[in-house]
Design an enzyme around this catalytic site. Sequence first.
Site, PDB file in Angstrom:
ATOM      1  N   PHE A 165       0.878  -1.300   0.016  1.00 16.89           N
ATOM      2  CA  PHE A 165      -0.032  -0.081   0.027  1.00 16.89           C
ATOM      3  C   PHE A 165       1.024   1.431   0.007  1.00 16.89           C
ATOM      4  O   PHE A 165       1.872   1.433   0.647  1.00 16.89           O
ATOM      5  CB  PHE A 165      -0.749   0.084   1.237  1.00 16.89           C
ATOM      6  CG  PHE A 165      -1.936  -0.956   1.362  1.00 16.89           C
ATOM      7  CD1 PHE A 165      -3.102  -0.971   0.957  1.00 16.89           C
ATOM      8  CD2 PHE A 165      -1.522  -2.049   2.265  1.00 16.89           C
ATOM      9  CE1 PHE A 165      -4.038  -1.780   1.039  1.00 16.89           C
ATOM     10  CE2 PHE A 165      -2.396  -3.289   2.155  1.00 16.89           C
ATOM     11  CZ  PHE A 165      -3.778  -3.070   1.793  1.00 16.89           C
ATOM     12  N   ASP A 166       0.595   2.425  -0.802  1.00 15.52           N
ATOM     13  CA  ASP A 166       0.887   3.494  -0.565  1.00 15.52           C
ATOM     14  C   ASP A 166       0.340   3.983   0.797  1.00 15.52           C
ATOM     15  O   ASP A 166      -0.834   3.937   0.906  1.00 15.52           O
ATOM     16  CB  ASP A 166       0.622   4.376  -1.783  1.00 15.52           C
ATOM     17  CG  ASP A 166       0.826   5.991  -1.516  1.00 15.52           C
ATOM     18  OD1 ASP A 166       1.914   6.091  -1.171  1.00 15.52           O
ATOM     19  OD2 ASP A 166       0.083   6.873  -1.929  1.00 15.52           O
TER      20      ASP A 166
END
Length: 662
Positions: free
Chosen positions: A350-351
């Site tokens: 995930f960013d």
Amino acid sequence: MKQQHNEAHDHAHDHNGIFGQRTELYFSLLSGVFLLIGFLIKILGADTQSVWFYLIPFFFSYGFGGYYITIEAFEKIKVGGFEIDFLMIAAAIGAAYIGSWAEGALLLFLFSLGHALENYAMIKAKKSIEALGDLTPKAALIKKNGKVEEVGVEALKINDIIVVRPNSKIAADGVIIKGNSAIDQAPITGESMPIDKTAIASTDNLPKFNAIDSAHVVYTGTINGDGSIEVLVLKLSKDSTVARLIKMVSEVETQKSPTQRMTKKFEKWYVPIVILVVIILCFAYLVVNEPFEDSLYRAITVLVAASPCALAISTPSAVLSGIARAAQKGVLIKGGKALEDLGSIRTIAFDKTGTLTEGKPKLTNMIPFQNYSKEALARLVLEVESLSNHPLARAIVKDVESQYNLVHENVASNVNAIQGKGISATYQNKTVFIGNEKLISDEGLTIAPELRSKMEGLLREGHTAMLVAHGTSVVGLISVMDVPRTTAVETLKRLKSIGIKRMVMLTGDHQNVGDAIAKQIGLTEAKGNLLPEDKVEAIKELMQRDGKIAMVGDGVNDAPAMAYSTVSVAMGAAGSDVALETADVALMSDKIEMLPFAIGLSRASKRIITQNIWISMGVVALLVPATILGLTGIGLAVVFHEGSTLVVVLNALRLLAYNEKK
């Protein structure tokens, strides 16, 4: 070859025929009706009537059942493809030749019904997506020189101002410049609740469309609530989010899933082998002591049994149903490959900013010191920070106003930004400093040990902490932080429960910030201090370790890392061109909670594809030896063979009703 096949397929269905789009289905049903009439005449009055009496209904049944199949087979032969349709026509003609008219008609009826249902499933799937096209209103109310007139949407130009009346559709992507309203964005983003939107303060120096705060942005095809609004058009209708969606979904078919490619390769070899075996079986009478008619009958029965119709439509029907179901929920999945890959993922990267967190700093602590009260500190911070244009200052002002119910009174003055350290100003005739430890030390002020340790604790937890000095003493400490999305914890729990083993956060922020947020929301690990190119390296490392990996981001600064991952998922893709272009899966709304639904749907699609392949191959594997050995007649072969085709299509249509198990 596949491209040509698709063109042939599309071409065959271009001419809608006398009953419109359902002509193929009606032809198939008429074929069934005439088959039944012929069958009844044959049973009830075969002794008294001429053979032609029941052959006439069978002729009609052949005509209606074989019409579309023949067109399609001919289109494919023109481009050099002998596929399943050709085998069916050959089998039906063969059946008629050996006098098995009823079986031949049954074969064409069931095959055309399976074909029509497959086509119906595909039209239904495409329609539910193309329904997006009907979202765009045909006309808009444009405001020119104080007058409002109606024009076609294609006549709209960038920077035109359109008036959107209450409860009507919005005709263009743009920004609200007057009025406020609750907008129903469900047609584009799948969000169930209307979203409150307000006019933007100023249209001077507008950033790019997808950089404008979503609270002011509206999309084509969304529905205005009770307020009248005026919208500045920022995209032409051909470039609108809806137009791009339709274009992408219509291209979706070209991205074949791994299973689809495998079955296509299999068919390419299989069909010629079947034709060869059938020709050889015609001459079985030379080896086995039987009449030529018996050999021909067996050969034609084998031809029916061996046609892999169910196999041919097992994957495309499931893929299209899956993609259509996703589109209804505001999830755009680009093709069978992305649909199949998503389900096999066990690791997700995930960013951080805007994906797991709100992407906006929030005031997290207001700690007074000395004999200052919390309210006095809040008032001081509000007055000083409201003079600054810094994004952090704006966030602090907004939160102080809402959390402490204060309105600033413009009693501070002489604000001054001190690069890299903070700001100074005058308040109540004394100088105020708000900033980092260096700013306070440089001004020769002392920081009490207990305040210093509080500050260090906050920094370790990932907060941005600032000291506040008034006159000669340090009077408090404030902190801000990009806080996790309220739905992130629940979403990650659901992902864990459906078998996602590792969830990794990749962020450009400090490692401390990453670790603090990872701990708060339940991630497996966090990698901090990453530039966009470092994210690519991180993805490569994760792929070496775990094989397949999905990357979830907002698709703008994460584009390189997303391109490298097995499946890339873009958040809040409505309005973001980059996200729509680069991502394999686009969540149209800004809701991370749609991710478990997309993964669950992908797995359900994969299960149905596998079931379909086993059903279709199982039937062929049983029928072919049985017919070669003469254990089954042509009637039974037809029923089993075409029955499996219908089962496969109906099984795939179950995906249109898929709902995530909570």
